[in-house]
Design an enzyme around this catalytic site. Structure first.
Site, mmCIF file in Angstrom:
data_model
loop_
_atom_site.group_PDB
_atom_site.id
_atom_site.type_symbol
_atom_site.label_atom_id
_atom_site.label_comp_id
_atom_site.label_asym_id
_atom_site.label_seq_id
_atom_site.Cartn_x
_atom_site.Cartn_y
_atom_site.Cartn_z
ATOM 1 N N ASP A 34 0.777 -1.145 0.012
ATOM 2 C CA ASP A 34 0.014 0.036 0.082
ATOM 3 C C ASP A 34 0.832 1.337 0.111
ATOM 4 O O ASP A 34 0.440 2.473 0.233
ATOM 5 C CB ASP A 34 -0.891 -0.089 1.341
ATOM 6 C CG ASP A 34 -2.198 -0.926 1.059
ATOM 7 O OD1 ASP A 34 -2.782 -1.161 -0.085
ATOM 8 O OD2 ASP A 34 -2.337 -1.741 1.868
ATOM 9 N N ASP A 66 -6.065 -5.324 -5.299
ATOM 10 C CA ASP A 66 -5.770 -3.803 -5.120
ATOM 11 C C ASP A 66 -4.535 -3.175 -5.426
ATOM 12 O O ASP A 66 -4.276 -2.320 -5.651
ATOM 13 C CB ASP A 66 -5.944 -3.746 -3.619
ATOM 14 C CG ASP A 66 -6.870 -4.851 -2.910
ATOM 15 O OD1 ASP A 66 -7.275 -5.954 -3.149
ATOM 16 O OD2 ASP A 66 -7.186 -4.331 -1.827
#
Ligand code: GLY
Length: 403
Positions: free
Chosen positions: A118, A183
């Protein structure tokens, strides 16, 4: 502070520029400007509490508690909202907040949790956006340092970026090792950007390799997507797909589909690969075929029919992805208008049906679903709020993306 919805939000909009609304079925542009003004009011009222702190990933009873920036994946979505607000208003209070928050991203690089894919979400919306908007070189250096750490997560033999946890076998639990997730497509823009800004090809090479592995293992033949896929780190053998936040291993988690569609649209712009644009279009078509009539999906397209839980955050991500796709396809292509209309209709529905009451919530969008099966749903989600604001800025301004 309350703004007048007939007043210009910023002086960046040029009335001479042909409107991208032409021919799109949607609410008038003024409706989106009104929604953006409301969202800016929501950001304003959070500026004191969250000047150098951050809303948590999802709210409790529609109120975000405050947290620091030492861990988690969502702090950049608050800084990104501050940058968007600064960009469209020119108001220094947002820039001051974003720059104060950037100090925490700098510290996190030194002593916070950086063992995550992330880094793209975290450092694109803080440092890359900060560099794009201010030209301050230290933000470029910070973002490149984060990109460097992201490349460390790349398993060369497997052709994938590991999503979670340390790569070190002795420290890592086996489930996360060699596991990629849908993601990550939205974390690749940090690598593409790093290549562009440093002229070093290796960042983009890794991003491109991951995107190709993703095509093989996450995207299914019908253009739905799995959530995660794992390879054996010793033998390289594919060990198959599994869900983490979706309903089932063979279901399609709505937000994963949205991450993928936006991610491939951006990958297409950086690489010039028409195959990525075409894939983003197929992912978008699947999403649009299965989204609910009010343009907001259920949290998983294959959840049982009596589970009506929605994910407004997936809709906000998808709206931005659809708009991006409409910008990269040739203007004569019918899909350009179709995706632009779908983006605007989604934003219109979010603004009308999913915005919070500011008297009882410090978030923007309700009915976000972070993790349905962990009972974290029907709340505000920080990324949902960010993409809602990005979508409204896309709808009202000639915006250059931060990604
Ligand atoms: N990237 C984590 C999520 O979408 O929940």
């Amino acid at each position: 502070m309350t703004r007048n919805s007939s007043a210009p939000i910023a002086d960046v909009s040029d009335p001479g520029v042909p409107s991208r609304y032409d021919g799109c079925r949607s609410a008038p542009e003024s409706a989106f400007r009104g929604a953006l003004i409301d969202a800016l009011d929501g950001i304003d009222s959070n500026l004191v509490t969250f000047h150098d702190r951050f809303p948590t990933a999802s709210s409790d009873d529609l109120v975000y508690p405050s947290t620091d920036n030492s861990k988690g994946w969502t702090s950049g979505f608050w800084t990104g909202q501050c940058w968007l607000a600064y960009e469209v208003t020119g108001d220094e209070q947002y820039r001051n907040a974003a720059q104060t928050q950037l100090e925490t991203f700098d510290r996190r690089l030194e002593d916070g949790d950086m063992e995550t894919h992330d880094l793209g979400f975290l450092y694109t919306l803080s440092a890359v956006a900060g560099y794009r908007l201010t030209g301050q070189f230290e933000y470029r250096e910070l973002a490149v340092a984060a990109a460097e750490l992201l490349t460390d997560r790349y398993w060369d033999d497997l052709g994938l970026i590991q999503a979670w946890g340390p790569l070190d076998a002795s420290a890592s639990d086996e489930w996360v090792q060699g596991r990629m997730i849908a993601d990550t497509m939205m974390n690749l823009p940090l690598l593409f950007w790093a290549s562009e800004t440093t002229d070093e090809r290796r960042y983009a090479t890794i991003a491109d390799a991951h995107a190709r592995t993703n095509v093989r293992h996450i995207v299914r033949d019908d253009a739905s997507t799995a959530h995660t896929f794992k390879s054996d780190i010793e033998s390289g053998a594919p060990l198959g797909v599994e869900t983490h936040q979706g309903y089932a291993d063979d279901s399609c988690w709505a937000r994963g589909q949205a991450w993928q569609l936006y991610g491939y649209a951006i990958a297409a712009t950086y690489t010039g690969e028409s195959a990525y644009a075409e894939l983003a279009s197929k992912l978008a078509n699947y999403y649009l075929e299965r989204v609910e009539a009010d343009h907001v999906p259920r949290w998983d397209f294959d959840a049982p029919a009596d589970d009506g839980v929605r994910d407004s955050s997936a809709a906000a991500v998808a709206a931005c992805g659809l708009d991006e796709l409409s910008r990269i396809l040739p203007s004569a292509d019918d899909r350009t208008r179709q995706y632009r209309t779908a983006a605007l209709e989604t934003l219109e529905s979010l603004a009308e049906n999913y915005t919070t009451d500011p008297d009882s919530s410090n978030g923007l969008l309700m009915e976000g679903s972070y993790h349905r099966t962990d009972d974290d749903f029907d709340e505000c989600c920080l990324w949902g709020d960010y993409f809602y604001v990005e979508g409204l800025v896309r709808a009202t301004e000639q915006w250059e993306r931060y990604w």
